[in-house]
Design an enzyme around this catalytic site. Structure first.
Site, mmCIF file in Angstrom:
data_model
loop_
_atom_site.group_PDB
_atom_site.id
_atom_site.type_symbol
_atom_site.label_atom_id
_atom_site.label_comp_id
_atom_site.label_asym_id
_atom_site.label_seq_id
_atom_site.Cartn_x
_atom_site.Cartn_y
_atom_site.Cartn_z
ATOM 1 N N GLU A 281 19.930 17.976 6.837
ATOM 2 C CA GLU A 281 20.964 17.262 7.785
ATOM 3 C C GLU A 281 21.649 18.234 8.777
ATOM 4 O OE1 GLU A 281 21.906 13.787 7.705
ATOM 5 O OE2 GLU A 281 20.117 13.964 6.675
ATOM 6 N N TRP A 284 19.191 18.474 11.490
ATOM 7 C CA TRP A 284 19.074 17.443 12.506
ATOM 8 C C TRP A 284 20.293 17.558 13.632
ATOM 9 C CZ3 TRP A 284 16.722 13.216 13.821
ATOM 10 C CH2 TRP A 284 15.923 12.618 12.768
ATOM 11 N N TRP A 312 19.064 -5.805 28.109
ATOM 12 C CA TRP A 312 20.174 -6.037 27.182
ATOM 13 C C TRP A 312 20.921 -7.225 27.596
ATOM 14 C CZ3 TRP A 312 19.269 -3.595 22.827
ATOM 15 C CH2 TRP A 312 18.633 -2.128 23.051
ATOM 16 N N TRP A 368 22.912 -0.061 23.623
ATOM 17 C CA TRP A 368 23.256 1.048 22.935
ATOM 18 C C TRP A 368 24.299 1.946 23.518
ATOM 19 C CZ3 TRP A 368 22.587 6.001 24.652
ATOM 20 C CH2 TRP A 368 21.843 6.234 25.835
ATOM 21 N N TRP A 391 22.486 6.946 18.386
ATOM 22 C CA TRP A 391 22.509 5.742 18.954
ATOM 23 C C TRP A 391 21.104 5.412 19.476
ATOM 24 C CZ3 TRP A 391 25.186 1.305 18.785
ATOM 25 C CH2 TRP A 391 26.422 1.613 18.129
#
Length: 488
Positions: A281, A284, A312, A368, A391
Site C-alpha cells: 500500500e 501504491w 458521461w 469520475w 478515481w
C-alpha cells in the site's frame, strides 16, 4: 554548502525528525529559521469549517513545541505563500530557502516562481526528496520508460530498494540543533500560531489525533495488529487499517520510518503476511506520485487518452443522481453508509472508496472528475496523486491491468465485506433493525416485513436510484464505443 543563514519552508512535512530539508539546512548553515505559510492560494477555495485546517493547526502547535525544545521556533504567516516566503527571506536576509519537493503541478509552478525570484535577489532555492521513497524517474522499465501498471512497478521498486538500502536512511535533526535561530531573533515577533479564526476558519477539535505524537501513537497501535492487516483491511466495520493516511499527507510522520519498520517486521517474521501487504500500500502511494509527476495531464484528463472520448451522463437527471450520491441517498446501503462516514468524519475506508467510486462512474454514469473533486473537498487525507489515481482506477481510465468491464456490484460488495451489516448500522441507524440478510438490499424485502422493522422505502430510506443490472449494461455500451480508439 556553507551558508550563513537559511530558511526552511514547511509545507506537507510538519515534523522535526527525519526531515530532509531541515537536516540539510541545519547541517550547512550557521543559523536556520523555519516558516509555515497558510497559503491563501489554496485556502481561499476551502469551506470555512474545513476539518483539515484543524488538523494542520494542531500539528503546527506540535511542530513549534518540538522546534522550541530543540532551540528554534516556527514562524507562521498567512497570505500568498510565494510572496510571504520571498518577503521573509528578505527580512531575514537568508542565503537560501530549503523545502521538501512537492510533485503536484500547481506546487511545481509555485516553487519554480519562488526559485526564480530568489535567484534574482542572489539567493538559492533547494528542494529535497522527502515525501516518497522513489520519485519521478527513479523507478523505470528496462527500456527506461515510466511504468503504467502497478505490479511490475512494485517489483522494480523492491529491487531498487534492495540495491540501494541507503535510500531509507533517516535525516537526523537533533545532532545539528545548535544551528537553529532562537526565537529572540524573530524580526517581527508575533504569536507563534495564530488562531484559526484569525485566518478566517472555524476552530475546534481536529478530526484525528494530530501532530508527530498523534502519528506515532497510531503507528504503534497499528503495528501491534499488523499481522492481520491483509485480512482486516477489507472490512470497514473493523479497525483494521493504519489510519495514517492524513499523517502521511501532511508529513507528521516519515515515509522512510514507516517503510523501515515494515521491512523489519517482514524480515523478522513478526509482521506476518500483513506487513508485506501494508508495504504494498505504501508502494501504491509512490506509484501514483510517479504517475502524476510523469503524466501531469491526468489532473484534468484520462491517463489513457482514448478514454477522454467517453460520454458521461450530464444534465438535471445526472445532477440529481450526483447529489444523491454525495448525500448518501442512493438506496444502496453500503454506498450510502460510506458517504455518510465521509461527510461526517472526513474519513472513508479504502475498500469503500473503490465501491463508491465504481458506483458513481459505472452505476450512475457520472464523470469520475466530479467524484474526485468531491473527495478532494471532503477527505482529511486528500492528496492529488492518490485521489486521482484511485478515481481513474475505479473509472477504468487510468493505470490498471484489469479490463474496463470490471464493474463492482454494490450488493455483492456489501454482503462480502460487511456481512453482518455492522458498518451499515453504524452510519445508517434507520436500518438498524434489519437482519444481516435484509440490510444489504432493503428493496428486496417485502414491504410488510420492512414495516415491522421500522423501514418504509421512500420515507425512512430511499428506494434504489438505479437498477444495477441495467446500469451495468449501459456502462458496457458506453465503454464499447471507445474501446477501439483505446486499443488502437
Amino acid at each position: 554548502m556553507n551558508l550563513s543563514k537559511s530558511l526552511v519552508w514547511f509545507r506537507r512535512d510538519l515534523r522535526a525528525f527525519d526531515h530532509a530539508a531541515l537536516h540539510h539546512a541545519l547541517r550547512g548553515s550557521q543559523q536556520v529559521f523555519c516558516v509555515f505559510v497558510y497559503d491563501t492560494e489554496i485556502l481561499d477555495g476551502l469551506p470555512r469549517d474545513d476539518r483539515r485546517l484543524r488538523f494542520i493547526h494542531a500539528s503546527l502547535a506540535s511542530l513549534d513545541e518540538e522546534l522550541r525544545r530543540l532551540g528554534g521556533y516556527l514562524i507562521v504567516r498567512h497570505g500568498s505563500a510565494r510572496d510571504e516566503v520571498i518577503a521573509l527571506a528578505n527580512a531575514l536576509d537568508v542565503d537560501a530557502v530549503h523545502a521538501c519537493t512537492d510533485y503536484e503541478p500547481l506546487a511545481i509552478a509555485r516553487d519554480s516562481d519562488v526559485a526564480q525570484r530568489l535567484a534574482a535577489q542572489g539567493r538559492t532555492f533547494h528542494a529535497y526528496k522527502d515525501q516518497v521513497i522513489f520519485e519521478k524517474g527513479e523507478v523505470l522499465t528496462l527500456a527506461g520508460q515510466p511504468f503504467s501498471v502497478f505490479t511490475p512497478y512494485k517489483n522494480a521498486w523492491l529491487k531498487r530498494l534492495a540495491a540501494h538500502p541507503e535510500t531509507l536512511a533517516a535525516y537526523p535533526v537533533d545532532a545539528y540543533a545548535h544551528a537553529f535561530a532562537p526565537p529572540t531573533l524573530d524580526p517581527a515577533p508575533a504569536p507563534a500560531l495564530p488562531a484559526l479564526e484569525d485566518i478566517g476558519f472555524t476552530s475546534g477539535e481536529p478530526p484525528l489525533e494530530a501532530g508527530m505524537a498523534g502519528a506515532e501513537a497510531l503507528f504503534e497501535a497499528f503495528v501491534e495488529d499488523i499481522a492481520d492487516y491483509g485480512r482486516a483491511r477489507d472490512f470497514p466495520a473493523e479497525d483494521g487499517t493504519s489510519r495514517l493516511s492524513a499523517h502521511l499527507r501532511f508529513g507528521t510522520t516519515s515515509i522512510r520510518h514507516l517503510v523501515r519498520t515494515a521491512q523489519q517486521l517482514i524480515l523478522s517474521g513478526a509482521g506476518g503476511d500483513g506487513a508485506s501487504v501494508w508495504l504494498s500500500e505504501l508502494i501504491w502511494r509512490d506509484f501514483y506520485a510517479m504517475v502524476l509527476a510523469q503524466n501531469p495531464h491526468v489532473v484534468e484528463r484520462a491517463f489513457k487518452p482514448g478514454f477522454d472520448a467517453l460520454q458521461w451522463d450530464t444534465g438535471p437527471d445526472a445532477d440529481a443522481l450526483f447529489a444523491a450520491w454525495c448525500e448518501g441517498r442512493t438506496g444502496y446501503p453500503l454506498v450510502d453508509a460510506a458517504m455518510v462516514q465521509l461527510n461526517t468524519t472526513g474519513f472513508m475506508h479504502n475498500r469503500l472508496r473503490m465501491v463508491t467510486a465504481s458506483f458513481l462512474t459505472k452505476d450512475l454514469g457520472i464523470d469520475w472528475r466530479r467524484g474526485e473533486r468531491y473527495f478532494a473537498l471532503m477527505l482529511n487525507d486528500y492528496e492529488l496523486a492518490s485521489n486521482n489515481g484511485g478515481w481513474q482506477w475505479a473509472a477504468s481510465t487510468g493505470c490498471d491491468a484489469q479490463p474496463w468491464f470490471r464493474i463492482f456490484n454494490p450488493v455483492t460488495q456489501s454482503t462480502r465485506f460487511d456481512p453482518h451489516g455492522e458498518f451499515i448500522r453504524r452510519h445508517l441507524p434507520q436500518l438498524g433493525k434489519l437482519d444481516a440478510k435484509q440490510i444489504h438490499a432493503p428493496w428486496q424485502v417485502k414491504p410488510d416485513v420492512l414495516a415491522e422493522r421500522g423501514v418504509v422505502l421512500g420515507q425512512d430510506y430511499p428506494a434504489p436510484v438505479v437498477d444495477h443490472d441495467a446500469a451495468r449494461r449501459r456502462t458496457l455500451e458506453r465503454f464499447a464505443v471507445v474501446k477501439k480508439a483505446v486499443n488502437a
